[in-house]
Scaffold this active site. Structure first.
Site, PDB file in Angstrom:
ATOM      1  CG  ASP A 169      -3.170   4.143   3.984  1.00 43.83           C
ATOM      2  OD1 ASP A 169      -4.229   4.035   4.627  1.00 43.83           O
ATOM      3  OD2 ASP A 169      -2.936   3.496   2.937  1.00 43.83           O
TER       4      ASP A 169
ATOM      5  CD1 TRP B 197      -2.192  -2.261   1.563  1.00 42.76           C
ATOM      6  CD2 TRP B 197      -3.000  -1.110  -0.185  1.00 42.76           C
ATOM      7  NE1 TRP B 197      -3.190  -3.005   0.975  1.00 42.76           N
ATOM      8  CE2 TRP B 197      -3.699  -2.330  -0.093  1.00 42.76           C
ATOM      9  CE3 TRP B 197      -3.325  -0.242  -1.226  1.00 42.76           C
ATOM     10  CZ2 TRP B 197      -4.717  -2.687  -0.988  1.00 42.76           C
ATOM     11  CZ3 TRP B 197      -4.345  -0.588  -2.115  1.00 42.76           C
ATOM     12  CH2 TRP B 197      -5.018  -1.798  -1.985  1.00 42.76           C
TER      13      TRP B 197
ATOM     14  CE  LYS C 202      -8.691  -1.715   4.256  1.00 38.75           C
ATOM     15  NZ  LYS C 202      -8.880  -2.863   3.436  1.00 38.75           N
TER      16      LYS C 202
HETATM   17  N1  PMP Z   1      -4.350   1.545   2.053  1.00 41.88           N
HETATM   18  C1  PMP Z   1      -4.497   0.429   2.778  1.00 41.88           C
HETATM   19  C2  PMP Z   1      -3.607   0.217   3.968  1.00 41.88           C
HETATM   20  C3  PMP Z   1      -5.463  -0.518   2.422  1.00 41.88           C
HETATM   21  O1  PMP Z   1      -5.607  -1.637   3.134  1.00 41.88           O
HETATM   22  C4  PMP Z   1      -6.284  -0.281   1.301  1.00 41.88           C
HETATM   23  C5  PMP Z   1      -7.389  -1.233   0.881  1.00 41.88           C
HETATM   24  N2  PMP Z   1      -7.254  -2.527   1.162  1.00 41.88           N
HETATM   25  C6  PMP Z   1      -6.079   0.881   0.560  1.00 41.88           C
HETATM   26  C7  PMP Z   1      -5.119   1.776   0.981  1.00 41.88           C
HETATM   27  C8  PMP Z   1      -6.920   1.187  -0.633  1.00 41.88           C
HETATM   28  O2  PMP Z   1      -8.163   1.517  -0.174  1.00 41.88           O
HETATM   29  P1  PMP Z   1      -9.431   1.733  -1.108  1.00 41.88           P
HETATM   30  O3  PMP Z   1      -9.749   0.407  -1.702  1.00 41.88           O
HETATM   31  O4  PMP Z   1     -10.435   2.222  -0.129  1.00 41.88           O
HETATM   32  O5  PMP Z   1      -9.067   2.757  -2.119  1.00 41.88           O
END
Ligand code: PMP
Length: 363
Positions: free
Chosen positions: A174, A104, A198
């Site tokens: 994040d 991520w 989550k």
């Molecule tokens: N950052 C993290 C730590 C994530 O776990 C996720 C989604 N699993 C995202 C960003 C991306 O999020 P989204 O699908 O809401 O754009």
């Protein structure tokens, strides 16, 4: 209840049963308004009371200082990968720093390349994203506008247990996958962002907590939907917000406060994680977690089977016992158990009992 499974999905993920039941009871006619939250004008007094309560409960939970704004946005955490540099970097030549501890933060750094000049000052990739760097080894650029981290890597299961103090600029995190899982000193951050799906609600809501003095410097090309100033000035009601999702987040915040707040939530999360990691570490190598012990995530627990050919069987048998979504992310394989706030202790205990039984039958 009897007809629900233990859902170990990484997100969208399990939500508290009492919250779902309350939403069900309020679905058709919210508080005597004669309509569902889904049908309400976002500018009517009913919805205003919902979004204002959601914000004040979140402020109470995280003890968010008054000099921070809370924004309820859309577009997922992925949209914040672009919004952060667009809002915090005055020009495409601005320097910023990224620590890459998993998929991520890697994605965040790559997206930032379009809007500024990010430097990856540390990457865990050579060690397959099993570590968090020691903070005094981090060499930041002198003129960096911010230092970006992913507080919890959902796929690799590594979590910051403390946070670096940036030598230049503000800290940006994040927190999608550990948001509201424990107390956080918000004053250490310039920006915290998180997708809701989550720990705190359904997908479709993205929460941004930002220090107010950082608002108002967006690059000229920034789309209105990505401009923090527009959303801040309009209390997240510049356009139609994800009303129902915000309502659900509000119910979760209320529930977390009723449970005793984030200190209590963290205590429960630690207990669940401790049971699961001990089962893995005590399996004499039958199960393995590759992540360095001191930075193992309380939320996402990746593990492999020594006999990897048994993984399919493990997942199939677990599903038969109503434990679902245990397959690891397609990029890393193996298994992953996500044990967010709403995963009850009973779910983790059942998983551990199953793991021991599976090992006894297959060792
Ligand atoms: N950052 C993290 C730590 C994530 O776990 C996720 C989604 N699993 C995202 C960003 C991306 O999020 P989204 O699908 O809401 O754009």
């Amino acid at each position: 209840s009897q007809d629900r499974v233990f859902n170990f999905a990484a997100g969208p993920a399990t939500l508290p049963e009492n919250v779902l039941l309350r939403a069900q009871s309020e679905l058709y006619n919210w508080h005597g308004s004669g309509m569902s939250v889904m049908e309400m004008s976002h500018r009517g007094k009913e919805f205003l009371s919902i979004i204002q309560k959601a914000e004040s409960d979140l402020r109470a939970l995280l003890q968010i200082p008054p000099e921070y704004s809370v924004l309820f946005l859309q577009g997922g955490a992925t949209s914040q990968f672009a919004a952060v540099p667009l809002n915090l970097c005055s020009s495409p030549d601005s320097a910023v720093d990224y620590v890459v501890t998993g998929s991520w933060s890697d994605k965040a750094a790559k997206e930032a390349q379009k809007y500024c000049k990010p430097t990856v000052i540390w990457s865990g990739k050579p060690e397959k994203y099993t570590k968090i760097p020691s903070f005094h080894d981090l060499e930041q650029n002198n003129n960096s506008g911010y230092l970006h981290i992913c507080a919890n890597e959902t796929i690799h299961g590594v979590e910051f247990k403390d946070y670096p103090v940036p030598k230049s600029g503000v800290l940006v995190a994040d927190m999608s996958s550990n948001f509201c899982s424990k107390p956080v000193d918000v004053s250490r951050f310039g920006v915290i962002y998180a997708g809701a799906q989550k720990n705190v609600g359904p997908s479709g809501v993205t929460i941004v907590i930002i220090r107010k003095d950082l608002i108002g410097n967006a690059q000229g090309v920034t789309p209105v939907m990505f401009d923090y100033k527009i959303h801040d000035e309009n209390d997240s009601l510049y356009n139609t917000p994800p009303c129902y999702g915000i309502y659900m987040c509000g119910l979760v915040f209320e529930d977390l406060l009723e449970q005793g707040g984030l200190g209590e939530v963290e205590r429960r999360n630690k207990k669940k994680a401790e049971i699961l990691y001990s089962a893995i570490d005590g399996s004499k190598g039958f199960y393995k977690c590759p992540v360095e012990k001191s930075v193992r995530s309380l939320m996402n627990v990746p593990f492999t089977l020594e006999k990897s050919e048994l993984e399919g069987e493990f997942i199939k048998e677990a599903a038969k016992e109503k434990m679902v979504q245990l397959k690891g992310h397609r990029s890393v394989g193996g298994m992953r158990a996500s044990i967010y706030n709403a995963m009850p202790l009973a779910g983790v205990e059942k998983l551990v009992a199953f793991m021991k039984d599976f090992q006894a039958r297959h060792a």
